[in-house]
Design a protein around this motif. Structure first.
Motif, PDB file in Angstrom:
ATOM      1  N   PRO A 180       0.797  -1.233   0.000  1.00  0.00           N
ATOM      2  CA  PRO A 180       0.000   0.000   0.000  1.00  0.00           C
ATOM      3  C   PRO A 180       0.828   1.281   0.000  1.00  0.00           C
ATOM      4  O   PRO A 180       0.420   2.281  -0.562  1.00  0.00           O
ATOM      5  N   GLU A 181       1.985   1.261   0.641  1.00  0.00           N
ATOM      6  CA  GLU A 181       2.803   2.475   0.752  1.00  0.00           C
ATOM      7  C   GLU A 181       3.854   2.583  -0.345  1.00  0.00           C
ATOM      8  O   GLU A 181       4.581   3.580  -0.404  1.00  0.00           O
ATOM      9  N   GLY A 182       3.944   1.604  -1.192  1.00  0.00           N
ATOM     10  CA  GLY A 182       4.981   1.587  -2.219  1.00  0.00           C
ATOM     11  C   GLY A 182       4.742   2.610  -3.319  1.00  0.00           C
ATOM     12  O   GLY A 182       3.603   2.926  -3.667  1.00  0.00           O
ATOM     13  N   LEU A 183       5.845   3.143  -3.880  1.00  0.00           N
ATOM     14  CA  LEU A 183       5.777   4.069  -5.015  1.00  0.00           C
ATOM     15  C   LEU A 183       6.020   3.253  -6.279  1.00  0.00           C
ATOM     16  O   LEU A 183       7.146   2.826  -6.549  1.00  0.00           O
ATOM     17  N   LEU A 184       4.972   3.027  -7.057  1.00  0.00           N
ATOM     18  CA  LEU A 184       5.023   2.087  -8.172  1.00  0.00           C
ATOM     19  C   LEU A 184       5.631   2.683  -9.430  1.00  0.00           C
ATOM     20  O   LEU A 184       6.070   1.942 -10.309  1.00  0.00           O
ATOM     21  N   TYR A 185       5.657   4.006  -9.529  1.00  0.00           N
ATOM     22  CA  TYR A 185       6.085   4.626 -10.785  1.00  0.00           C
ATOM     23  C   TYR A 185       7.168   5.666 -10.497  1.00  0.00           C
ATOM     24  O   TYR A 185       7.245   6.235  -9.399  1.00  0.00           O
ATOM     25  N   LEU A 186       7.973   5.918 -11.498  1.00  0.00           N
ATOM     26  CA  LEU A 186       9.029   6.915 -11.384  1.00  0.00           C
ATOM     27  C   LEU A 186       8.441   8.302 -11.123  1.00  0.00           C
ATOM     28  O   LEU A 186       9.002   9.101 -10.374  1.00  0.00           O
ATOM     29  N   ALA A 187       7.286   8.561 -11.733  1.00  0.00           N
ATOM     30  CA  ALA A 187       6.632   9.861 -11.546  1.00  0.00           C
ATOM     31  C   ALA A 187       6.271  10.106 -10.089  1.00  0.00           C
ATOM     32  O   ALA A 187       6.327  11.240  -9.597  1.00  0.00           O
ATOM     33  N   SER A 188       5.901   9.041  -9.377  1.00  0.00           N
ATOM     34  CA  SER A 188       5.533   9.170  -7.965  1.00  0.00           C
ATOM     35  C   SER A 188       6.727   9.573  -7.120  1.00  0.00           C
ATOM     36  O   SER A 188       6.576  10.241  -6.087  1.00  0.00           O
ATOM     37  N   LYS A 189       7.916   9.157  -7.537  1.00  0.00           N
ATOM     38  CA  LYS A 189       9.131   9.485  -6.787  1.00  0.00           C
ATOM     39  C   LYS A 189       9.637  10.883  -7.138  1.00  0.00           C
ATOM     40  O   LYS A 189      10.122  11.611  -6.278  1.00  0.00           O
ATOM     41  N   GLN A 190       9.503  11.251  -8.418  1.00  0.00           N
ATOM     42  CA  GLN A 190       9.999  12.563  -8.846  1.00  0.00           C
ATOM     43  C   GLN A 190       9.069  13.697  -8.420  1.00  0.00           C
ATOM     44  O   GLN A 190       9.532  14.779  -8.058  1.00  0.00           O
ATOM     45  N   PHE A 191       7.761  13.447  -8.473  1.00  0.00           N
ATOM     46  CA  PHE A 191       6.774  14.478  -8.149  1.00  0.00           C
ATOM     47  C   PHE A 191       5.879  13.953  -7.027  1.00  0.00           C
ATOM     48  O   PHE A 191       4.901  13.254  -7.274  1.00  0.00           O
ATOM     49  N   THR A 192       6.248  14.290  -5.812  1.00  0.00           N
ATOM     50  CA  THR A 192       5.558  13.753  -4.638  1.00  0.00           C
ATOM     51  C   THR A 192       4.250  14.505  -4.372  1.00  0.00           C
ATOM     52  O   THR A 192       3.959  15.543  -4.990  1.00  0.00           O
ATOM     53  N   THR A 193       3.487  13.972  -3.427  1.00  0.00           N
ATOM     54  CA  THR A 193       2.240  14.635  -3.023  1.00  0.00           C
ATOM     55  C   THR A 193       2.523  16.024  -2.474  1.00  0.00           C
ATOM     56  O   THR A 193       1.779  16.976  -2.745  1.00  0.00           O
ATOM     57  N   GLU A 194       3.618  16.163  -1.708  1.00  0.00           N
ATOM     58  CA  GLU A 194       3.994  17.467  -1.160  1.00  0.00           C
ATOM     59  C   GLU A 194       4.326  18.457  -2.278  1.00  0.00           C
ATOM     60  O   GLU A 194       4.030  19.652  -2.177  1.00  0.00           O
ATOM     61  N   ASP A 195       4.939  17.956  -3.364  1.00  0.00           N
ATOM     62  CA  ASP A 195       5.246  18.824  -4.506  1.00  0.00           C
ATOM     63  C   ASP A 195       3.963  19.372  -5.132  1.00  0.00           C
ATOM     64  O   ASP A 195       3.887  20.553  -5.493  1.00  0.00           O
ATOM     65  N   PHE A 196       2.956  18.499  -5.266  1.00  0.00           N
ATOM     66  CA  PHE A 196       1.678  18.939  -5.828  1.00  0.00           C
ATOM     67  C   PHE A 196       0.975  19.924  -4.891  1.00  0.00           C
ATOM     68  O   PHE A 196       0.331  20.879  -5.347  1.00  0.00           O
ATOM     69  N   GLU A 197       1.081  19.705  -3.581  1.00  0.00           N
ATOM     70  CA  GLU A 197       0.479  20.635  -2.622  1.00  0.00           C
ATOM     71  C   GLU A 197       1.093  22.029  -2.768  1.00  0.00           C
ATOM     72  O   GLU A 197       0.381  23.040  -2.785  1.00  0.00           O
TER      73      GLU A 197
END
Length: 632
Positions: free
Chosen positions: A524-541
């Protein structure tokens, strides 16, 4: 000697700060009225920093023993009145009621009352500062500021004059100021109130919660249960109607304990300040680099944002149209205390409600005021009797007012009753909600009504596979038109965007979504894609917080294009029988969509390319609502 020194310091401060001149002007008002008052009320503005610098002892009294400090100023003001002959009718010092109004408190932890911390101090009778969001408020009622009492024994010398004056102090109930069991200090006879000298003031009660409590309304879960409790704030006189439901305020006041049916900690407000959130200084380095790489196109940056957005919920490249619309709706929110004119309401028609629900819930957590409406609560304000027995009606916020400046996610639209849907339609169209207060029901002489602005965007969805939908099939559907017969057609039209998310279409392939769901179930906590690692939830916030605070204006080309499209679309969608199918709000939606796309591109100017995207999205929505133009 110490008391005399503080009085001298108080007089010097009043003279230097301009408070003495204001006091003289206030006295002139009382003196010119030619009316004899039991109590003369004066507000004295206090800057604690200046007072402490002038006299540390007086400053310490103001901060930690405000009632005693008020007596010092009371004595000074009384001497000023008598020396300068300011109020001819004044007889005793007790007739002067001094209210110290603080500009601020020292920025130290010991002066902050954290609404999340227990126990709360209500015994020291000193000033604290606290911050919270208003979730409920009462109507304005009256309270007794001061009253005159006389000895009932006419032979007693205290049966005349203004020797027995009672005034309201912070934390006191009405019965503490006015009741019938007071006794004369001289002869022990009962005291009687001289009612013609009673001085009334305005009173209002509000409830606030800490901003941290909003997690409970966001579908937020970190596997740690928590509870929160509102704090009651009493507003009096000039503070009445200074707070609005849904806004966040910083309050300076004195905590007290009020005993009603249950003991509760309350705060007697002294001063109120609207909280203005800090505007973020910029975006993350990864987004800054992406913006630079895509600067050659007006569409690339937003297209990539939509592609990679919410990769924790859905695979990149899926639901791109919906994700673009969600991002555009999010940047149209506002943390400022201003009218949110260009909201973007979104209605989604889907057969995969679980996935859409997760996606929308993820999205509302990216803004401070993203509220997930619970079916056990109300969307709009409700009324109840005030628990403090003041005779006032308490107005509870509801999800829509709590989401002020943000998003109110109301779930499946078909799950709401008919009267609630009618209320929703009225609120979306007028951007306001009116609450009717029955005088007969709540013990008042007249009926009242209060109108509140609805300053949030509504998100909702419709289940295409709903059992009730299968039983109601429209037979006269036009080409491209969606069957939304479960809800009133006028309500569907009131939403700015209608989006079709059919998982069986080529835009939403099933295999990547299935693979994503299985992998998430395992990790559940895993980052499955490169995009998830490069652009985090905090970045979108950070990106959304920066983008929504951009001030945008239309270029001349953009204005011409948006008006040209509106007029052409209105002409095409008009027939001789029913008139135009384009709602009166269509132009407002187009403007909002154009602004949103410009903000999402981090631009201050709306270009014709932004209008083109707005027209494309709006045209897609119109087709789903009314059918393809070929069907006309």
């Amino acid at each position: 000697m110490s008391n005399l020194k503080m009085k001298e310091a108080a007089l010097i401060y009043l003279d230097r700060s301009g408070g003495l001149q204001k006091f003289i002007d206030d006295c002139k008002y009382y003196n010119d009225s030619k009316q004899s008052y039991a109590v003369y009320r004066f507000n004295v503005l206090i800057n604690p920093s200046d007072i402490v610098e002038l006299d540390a002892e007086l400053g310490n009294h103001i901060l930690h023993q405000p009632l005693k400090a008020a007596q010092v100023f009371q004595s000074v003001c009384y001497i000023a009145v008598k020396t300068l002959s300011l109020i001819g009718q004044l007889q005793t010092e007790t007739q002067i009621n001094i209210v110290l109004k603080l500009t601020h408190l020292p920025p130290l932890p010991s002066y902050c009352l954290d609404l999340c911390e227990f126990p709360r101090d209500y015994t020291s009778q000193r000033f604290y500062t606290m911050q919270g969001i208003v979730i409920a408020m009462t109507t304005v009622t009256k309270y007794t500021q001061g009253a005159r009492f006389l000895c009932s024994d006419e032979a007693c010398p205290l049966s005349k004059g203004f020797q027995y004056i009672r005034v309201h102090v912070p934390g006191a109930t009405e019965s503490a100021t006015v009741r019938n069991d007071f006794l004369c200090n001289l002869c022990s006879s009962s005291l009687q109130e001289d009612r013609k000298f009673r001085v009334l003031g305005d009173k209002q009660i509000v409830e606030i919660i800490t901003a941290k409590s909003l997690h409970a309304f966001q579908g937020y879960c970190n596997n740690q249960p928590f509870r929160f409790q509102s704090l009651t704030v009493f507003l009096r006189d000039e503070s009445v109607n200074k707070m609005n439901i849904g806004n966040e305020y910083k309050v300076i006041g004195i905590p007290t304990c009020v005993k009603t049916s249950q003991t509760a900690v309350c705060v007697e407000a002294n001063s109120i300040t609207f909280c203005i959130p800090k505007v973020p200084s910029g975006i993350s380095d990864n987004f800054r680099c992406l913006l630079s790489l895509t600067s050659s196109s007006c569409w690339k940056f937003t297209a990539i944002l939509a592609n990679i957005f919410a990769s924790q919920i859905v695979p990149p490249g899926t639901y791109n149209l919906l994700k673009l619309c969600l991002l555009m709706s999010l940047v149209q929110t506002s943390d400022r205390n201003k009218e949110l004119e260009n909201c973007l309401d979104i209605l989604i028609v889907t057969s995969d409600t679980l996935l859409i629900d997760r996606l929308l819930n993820f999205s509302i957590n990216l803004v401070p005021r993203g509220i997930r409406h619970s079916v056990s609560t109300e969307i709009f304000p409700t009324l109840s009797r005030n628990k403090y027995g003041t005779g006032a009606v308490s107005i509870q916020a509801g999800s829509a007012l709590l989401a002020k400046g943000g998003i109110c996610f109301i779930g499946d639209l078909a799950s709401h009753k008919k009267d609630k849907l009618e209320q929703l339609q009225s609120a979306v169209e007028s951007r306001s909600i009116t609450v009717y207060i029955s005088g007969k029901k709540f013990g008042d002489d007249v009926d009242q009504q209060m109108t509140f602005p609805v300053q949030c965007s509504f998100w909702s969805f419709l289940d295409m596979d709903s059992p009730s939908r299968r039983n109601i099939q429209k037979t006269n559907m036009l080409i491209g038109q969606m069957d939304c017969s479960l809800i009133p057609a006028n309500l569907v039209e009131s939403f700015a965007l209608l989006i079709n998310c059919n998982e069986s279409s080529s835009c939403h392939p099933l295999l990547p979504t299935v693979q994503h769901t299985l992998k998430k179930a395992i990790d559940p906590e895993g980052l499955l894609y490169l995009a998830s690692k490069q652009f985090t939830t905090e970045d979108f916030e950070k990106l959304l917080a920066f983008a929504k605070n951009l001030n945008v204006e239309f270029s001349l080309e953009a204005e011409r294009m948006i008006h040209g499209y509106y007029l052409a679309s209105r002409r095409i969608r008009t027939d001789s029988i029913y008139g135009s199918k384009l709602s009166a709000s269509a132009l407002k939606y187009l403007v909002s969509l154009s602004e949103a796309h410009a903000r999402l591109n981090l631009r201050n100017k709306v270009l014709k390319e932004d209008v083109l995207i707005a027209a494309l999205l709006f045209e897609t929505s119109l087709t789903l609502k009314y059918g393809n133009l070929l069907s006309y």
